[in-house]
Motif scaffolding. Structure first.
Motif, PDB file in Angstrom:
ATOM      1  N   THR A 172      -1.489   0.219 -11.182  1.00  0.00           N
ATOM      2  CA  THR A 172      -0.392  -0.535 -10.584  1.00  0.00           C
ATOM      3  C   THR A 172       0.770   0.370 -10.196  1.00  0.00           C
ATOM      4  N   TYR A 173       1.096   1.311 -11.045  1.00  0.00           N
ATOM      5  CA  TYR A 173       2.236   2.191 -10.785  1.00  0.00           C
ATOM      6  C   TYR A 173       1.831   3.414  -9.966  1.00  0.00           C
ATOM      7  N   GLY A 174       0.669   3.958 -10.254  1.00  0.00           N
ATOM      8  CA  GLY A 174       0.213   5.136  -9.527  1.00  0.00           C
ATOM      9  C   GLY A 174      -0.103   4.852  -8.064  1.00  0.00           C
ATOM     10  N   ARG A 175      -0.363   3.603  -7.734  1.00  0.00           N
ATOM     11  CA  ARG A 175      -0.723   3.217  -6.373  1.00  0.00           C
ATOM     12  C   ARG A 175       0.510   2.882  -5.519  1.00  0.00           C
ATOM     13  N   LEU A 176       1.690   2.959  -6.086  1.00  0.00           N
ATOM     14  CA  LEU A 176       2.908   2.492  -5.423  1.00  0.00           C
ATOM     15  C   LEU A 176       3.156   3.189  -4.088  1.00  0.00           C
ATOM     16  N   PHE A 177       3.085   4.525  -4.053  1.00  0.00           N
ATOM     17  CA  PHE A 177       3.371   5.244  -2.813  1.00  0.00           C
ATOM     18  C   PHE A 177       2.308   4.981  -1.748  1.00  0.00           C
ATOM     19  N   THR A 178       1.056   4.786  -2.191  1.00  0.00           N
ATOM     20  CA  THR A 178       0.003   4.426  -1.231  1.00  0.00           C
ATOM     21  C   THR A 178       0.284   3.059  -0.631  1.00  0.00           C
ATOM     22  N   LYS A 179       0.753   2.130  -1.446  1.00  0.00           N
ATOM     23  CA  LYS A 179       1.099   0.787  -0.958  1.00  0.00           C
ATOM     24  C   LYS A 179       2.185   0.867   0.113  1.00  0.00           C
ATOM     25  N   ILE A 180       3.157   1.748  -0.103  1.00  0.00           N
ATOM     26  CA  ILE A 180       4.222   1.920   0.879  1.00  0.00           C
ATOM     27  C   ILE A 180       3.658   2.477   2.187  1.00  0.00           C
ATOM     28  N   ARG A 181       2.785   3.490   2.065  1.00  0.00           N
ATOM     29  CA  ARG A 181       2.161   4.050   3.272  1.00  0.00           C
ATOM     30  C   ARG A 181       1.298   3.014   3.977  1.00  0.00           C
ATOM     31  N   GLN A 182       0.596   2.173   3.205  1.00  0.00           N
ATOM     32  CA  GLN A 182      -0.227   1.116   3.797  1.00  0.00           C
ATOM     33  C   GLN A 182       0.630   0.158   4.622  1.00  0.00           C
ATOM     34  N   LEU A 183       1.785  -0.211   4.080  1.00  0.00           N
ATOM     35  CA  LEU A 183       2.683  -1.131   4.774  1.00  0.00           C
ATOM     36  C   LEU A 183       3.182  -0.537   6.080  1.00  0.00           C
ATOM     37  N   ILE A 184       3.603   0.726   6.027  1.00  0.00           N
ATOM     38  CA  ILE A 184       4.088   1.393   7.243  1.00  0.00           C
ATOM     39  C   ILE A 184       2.965   1.514   8.260  1.00  0.00           C
ATOM     40  N   TYR A 185       1.776   1.880   7.779  1.00  0.00           N
ATOM     41  CA  TYR A 185       0.610   2.050   8.650  1.00  0.00           C
ATOM     42  C   TYR A 185       0.308   0.767   9.428  1.00  0.00           C
ATOM     43  N   LYS A 186       0.463  -0.373   8.772  1.00  0.00           N
ATOM     44  CA  LYS A 186       0.103  -1.653   9.394  1.00  0.00           C
ATOM     45  C   LYS A 186       1.147  -2.149  10.392  1.00  0.00           C
ATOM     46  N   ILE A 187       2.410  -1.715  10.233  1.00  0.00           N
ATOM     47  CA  ILE A 187       3.455  -2.258  11.103  1.00  0.00           C
ATOM     48  C   ILE A 187       3.801  -1.338  12.284  1.00  0.00           C
ATOM     49  N   PRO A 189       2.992   1.085  15.659  1.00  0.00           N
ATOM     50  CA  PRO A 189       2.020   0.984  16.757  1.00  0.00           C
ATOM     51  C   PRO A 189       0.740   1.758  16.453  1.00  0.00           C
ATOM     52  N   LYS A 190      -0.376   1.238  16.901  1.00  0.00           N
ATOM     53  CA  LYS A 190      -1.673   1.835  16.600  1.00  0.00           C
ATOM     54  C   LYS A 190      -1.787   3.275  17.091  1.00  0.00           C
ATOM     55  N   TYR A 191      -1.140   3.593  18.209  1.00  0.00           N
ATOM     56  CA  TYR A 191      -1.330   4.923  18.795  1.00  0.00           C
ATOM     57  C   TYR A 191      -0.664   6.042  17.988  1.00  0.00           C
ATOM     58  N   ILE A 192       0.211   5.694  17.036  1.00  0.00           N
ATOM     59  CA  ILE A 192       0.816   6.744  16.212  1.00  0.00           C
ATOM     60  C   ILE A 192       0.361   6.672  14.747  1.00  0.00           C
ATOM     61  N   ARG A 193      -0.530   5.726  14.432  1.00  0.00           N
ATOM     62  CA  ARG A 193      -0.961   5.566  13.039  1.00  0.00           C
ATOM     63  C   ARG A 193      -1.656   6.816  12.505  1.00  0.00           C
ATOM     64  N   ARG A 194      -2.541   7.382  13.298  1.00  0.00           N
ATOM     65  CA  ARG A 194      -3.296   8.540  12.814  1.00  0.00           C
ATOM     66  C   ARG A 194      -2.373   9.737  12.572  1.00  0.00           C
ATOM     67  N   VAL A 195      -1.429   9.947  13.484  1.00  0.00           N
ATOM     68  CA  VAL A 195      -0.487  11.046  13.310  1.00  0.00           C
ATOM     69  C   VAL A 195       0.334  10.841  12.043  1.00  0.00           C
ATOM     70  N   PHE A 196       0.775   9.612  11.827  1.00  0.00           N
ATOM     71  CA  PHE A 196       1.566   9.299  10.631  1.00  0.00           C
ATOM     72  C   PHE A 196       0.780   9.583   9.360  1.00  0.00           C
ATOM     73  N   ILE A 197      -0.455   9.080   9.291  1.00  0.00           N
ATOM     74  CA  ILE A 197      -1.266   9.240   8.079  1.00  0.00           C
ATOM     75  C   ILE A 197      -1.643  10.702   7.854  1.00  0.00           C
ATOM     76  N   MET A 198      -1.970  11.414   8.914  1.00  0.00           N
ATOM     77  CA  MET A 198      -2.343  12.829   8.768  1.00  0.00           C
ATOM     78  C   MET A 198      -1.184  13.661   8.223  1.00  0.00           C
TER      79      MET A 198
END
Length: 255
Positions: A172-187, A189-198
């Motif tokens: 629950t706690y160790g996954r917190l930063f991934t949850k934040i990245r997941q939220l940003i990834y979903k909101i 635009p699709k064309y910059i998602r890969r650059v953001f995650i990389m």
């Protein structure tokens, strides 16, 4: 070993999947099996990958020979192949996604690995004989099911008295930063998602986005950021699971 009837396809024992939720997960991984094999993978590369997993390496060294091992949620079964290589242990790679198991089965045939059995079925179905396996490994699986505790209660039935079970869950706690990245990834635009995650995923930052790593990167993004379902859990919660099933806690990573 089996309690139910099965059919066999391409060297894989297939049991009917009756759970609609599991079919959603099956469809997800069928599109991009995780983790995927590369063209250059062989026995040596699988051994090298396995040795980098501290827990897996220690278990393989200490469990000995002539044991029965079940990997629940084996995916493409690379870890099952690792446990089998250089031993006479009987390893069962169990997963809900036939496509993933087919990759593992093809690899075992190509590399003449004969002590891995591939089983396609649902974690909530009572497929295996009870108290049959010396070791049950289930990492990165239960938190993708509809009821992680019920999944644990099912697979613990397959473990021998005095056997060992390894459970890997999103904390629950160790996954917190991934949850934040997941939220940003979903909101965004699709064309910059890969650059953001990389740039912001700690694992992907270590990989070059080229043809050599493309399959690995795509599989990681889908598993970590596009998965249809995941849950998180605390140590206290898992301790209650253990207590109910009379499982003695040995240790955890992190401690």
């Amino acid at each position: 070993m089996f309690k139910q009837k099965f059919e066999k396809k391409n060297n894989i024992f297939v049991f009917e999947n009756k759970v609609n939720f599991s079919k959603i997960i099956d469809n997800f991984y069928s599109l991009d099996p995780f983790p995927n094999y590369t063209q250059n993978d062989n026995k040596l590369s699988i051994l090298n990958k396995g040795d980098k997993n501290i827990i897996a390496k220690k278990l393989k060294n200490e469990i000995g020979f002539g044991k029965k091992i079940l990997e629940v949620g084996s995916g493409t079964s690379q870890l099952s192949q690792y446990f089998a290589l250089g031993t006479n242990n009987k390893v069962v790679a169990f997963d809900a996604t036939f496509t993933s198991l087919e990759l593992g089965s093809n690899f075992s045939i190509k590399n003449n690995i004969k002590n891995v059995t591939f089983v396609n079925g649902d974690i909530f179905e009572d497929i295996f004989n009870h108290e049959y396996f010396d070791l049950v490994w289930c990492s990165g699986v239960l938190h993708h099911t509809k009821d992680p505790k019920a999944g644990f209660d099912q697979i613990i039935k397959y473990l021998k008295i005095n056997g060992y079970i390894i459970i890997g869950l999103y904390n629950t706690y160790g996954r917190l930063f991934t949850k934040i990245r997941q939220l940003i990834y979903k909101i965004i635009p699709k064309y910059i998602r890969r650059v953001f995650i990389m740039n912001f995923d700690p694992y992907l930052r270590s990989l070059k986005d080229d043809d050599k790593n493309r399959l690995k990167i795509n599989s990681w993004i889908r598993d970590q950021y596009e998965h249809p379902h995941e849950s998180t859990h605390t140590i206290d919660e898992v301790m209650r699971w253990f207590e109910k099933q009379n499982v003695n806690f040995i240790g955890s990573i992190p401690a």
